[in-house]
Design a protein around this motif. Structure first.
Motif, PDB file in Angstrom:
ATOM      1  N   ALA A  15       0.834  -1.209   0.000  1.00  0.00           N
ATOM      2  CA  ALA A  15       0.000   0.000   0.000  1.00  0.00           C
ATOM      3  C   ALA A  15       0.865   1.254   0.000  1.00  0.00           C
ATOM      4  O   ALA A  15       0.620   2.197  -0.766  1.00  0.00           O
ATOM      5  CB  ALA A  15      -0.953  -0.006   1.191  1.00  0.00           C
ATOM      6  N   ALA A  16       1.899   1.288   0.840  1.00  0.00           N
ATOM      7  CA  ALA A  16       2.780   2.457   0.902  1.00  0.00           C
ATOM      8  C   ALA A  16       3.569   2.620  -0.395  1.00  0.00           C
ATOM      9  O   ALA A  16       3.761   3.739  -0.878  1.00  0.00           O
ATOM     10  CB  ALA A  16       3.730   2.340   2.090  1.00  0.00           C
ATOM     11  N   ASP A  74      -4.201   4.539  -4.124  1.00  0.00           N
ATOM     12  CA  ASP A  74      -4.578   3.958  -2.833  1.00  0.00           C
ATOM     13  C   ASP A  74      -4.833   2.470  -3.021  1.00  0.00           C
ATOM     14  O   ASP A  74      -5.425   2.041  -4.020  1.00  0.00           O
ATOM     15  CB  ASP A  74      -5.837   4.642  -2.292  1.00  0.00           C
ATOM     16  N   PHE A  75      -4.369   1.690  -2.055  1.00  0.00           N
ATOM     17  CA  PHE A  75      -4.517   0.236  -2.112  1.00  0.00           C
ATOM     18  C   PHE A  75      -4.788  -0.258  -0.703  1.00  0.00           C
ATOM     19  O   PHE A  75      -4.335   0.346   0.270  1.00  0.00           O
ATOM     20  CB  PHE A  75      -3.222  -0.400  -2.675  1.00  0.00           C
ATOM     21  N   ARG A  76      -5.485  -1.358  -0.597  1.00  0.00           N
ATOM     22  CA  ARG A  76      -5.793  -1.926   0.729  1.00  0.00           C
ATOM     23  C   ARG A  76      -4.496  -2.260   1.479  1.00  0.00           C
ATOM     24  O   ARG A  76      -3.463  -2.513   0.857  1.00  0.00           O
ATOM     25  CB  ARG A  76      -6.661  -3.172   0.584  1.00  0.00           C
ATOM     26  N   PRO A  77      -4.544  -2.315   2.802  1.00  0.00           N
ATOM     27  CA  PRO A  77      -3.366  -2.753   3.547  1.00  0.00           C
ATOM     28  C   PRO A  77      -2.924  -4.146   3.085  1.00  0.00           C
ATOM     29  O   PRO A  77      -3.732  -5.087   3.069  1.00  0.00           O
ATOM     30  CB  PRO A  77      -3.852  -2.766   5.000  1.00  0.00           C
TER      31      PRO A  77
END
Length: 128
Positions: free
Chosen positions: A38-39, A48-51
Motif C-alpha cells: 500500500a505504501a 490507494d490500495f488496501r493494507p
C-alpha cells in the motif's frame, strides 16, 4: 496443486501482521524482508490500495541446507508470506508452498527440504 496455504482471520490488519510474525518465529522463521505494498503504490503510483504486506520469511538453517543442495535456489528465497486486509473485514494470511515452487528444480533432496519448510509455513499460517 495449489501454490500457497492461507487462512482468513477476524483480526484487524496490524494485529494480523503481529500475530503472523509471532507464529512464523515459533516455527523457526525470521523476517528478512518486508514490503508494504500500500505504501509503495501510494509513493510510486499515487494509488490507494488496501493494507497489504509481504513478509520474506527465512529459516536460516534450512536455507543454508537448501543452498548446499542447489546453489541457484536463492532465486526462490525467502519464502513470501502475505497479510492483506479484506473488504469484508478481517484479513487473509497466505504463505507460499515451497513444494510448488520447487517443482521447477529436479533435485529430490531439495524437494524433501521444501516439504519440511512448507509444513512449518502451513502450521504458522494455521496458528494465526
Amino acid at each position: 496443486m495449489t501454490y500457497y496455504h492461507s487462512k482468513t482471520t477476524d483480526l484487524p490488519f496490524d494485529a494480523a501482521v503481529a500475530r503472523t510474525r509471532e507464529t512464523l518465529k515459533a516455527e523457526g522463521f525470521g523476517i528478512i524482508t518486508e514490503v508494504d505494498i500500500a505504501a509503495t503504490f501510494k509513493a510510486k503510483l499515487d494509488v490507494d490500495f488496501r493494507p497489504y504486506i509481504i513478509l520474506g520469511a527465512c529459516n536460516p538453517g534450512a536455507a543454508h541446507e537448501a543452498l548446499g543442495f542447489e546453489d541457484k535456489v536463492g532465486l526462490m528465497l525467502p519464502c513470501n508470506v502475505i497479510v492483506q486486509a479484506l473488504a469484508s473485514g478481517g484479513c487473509e494470511v497466505a504463505a507460499i508452498d515451497p513444494v510448488a515452487s520447487m517443482t521447477a528444480i529436479d533435485n529430490p533432496d531439495l524437494k524433501a527440504k521444501a516439504a519440511e519448510i512448507g509444513a512449518g509455513l502451513k502450521r504458522a499460517v494455521a496458528a494465526v
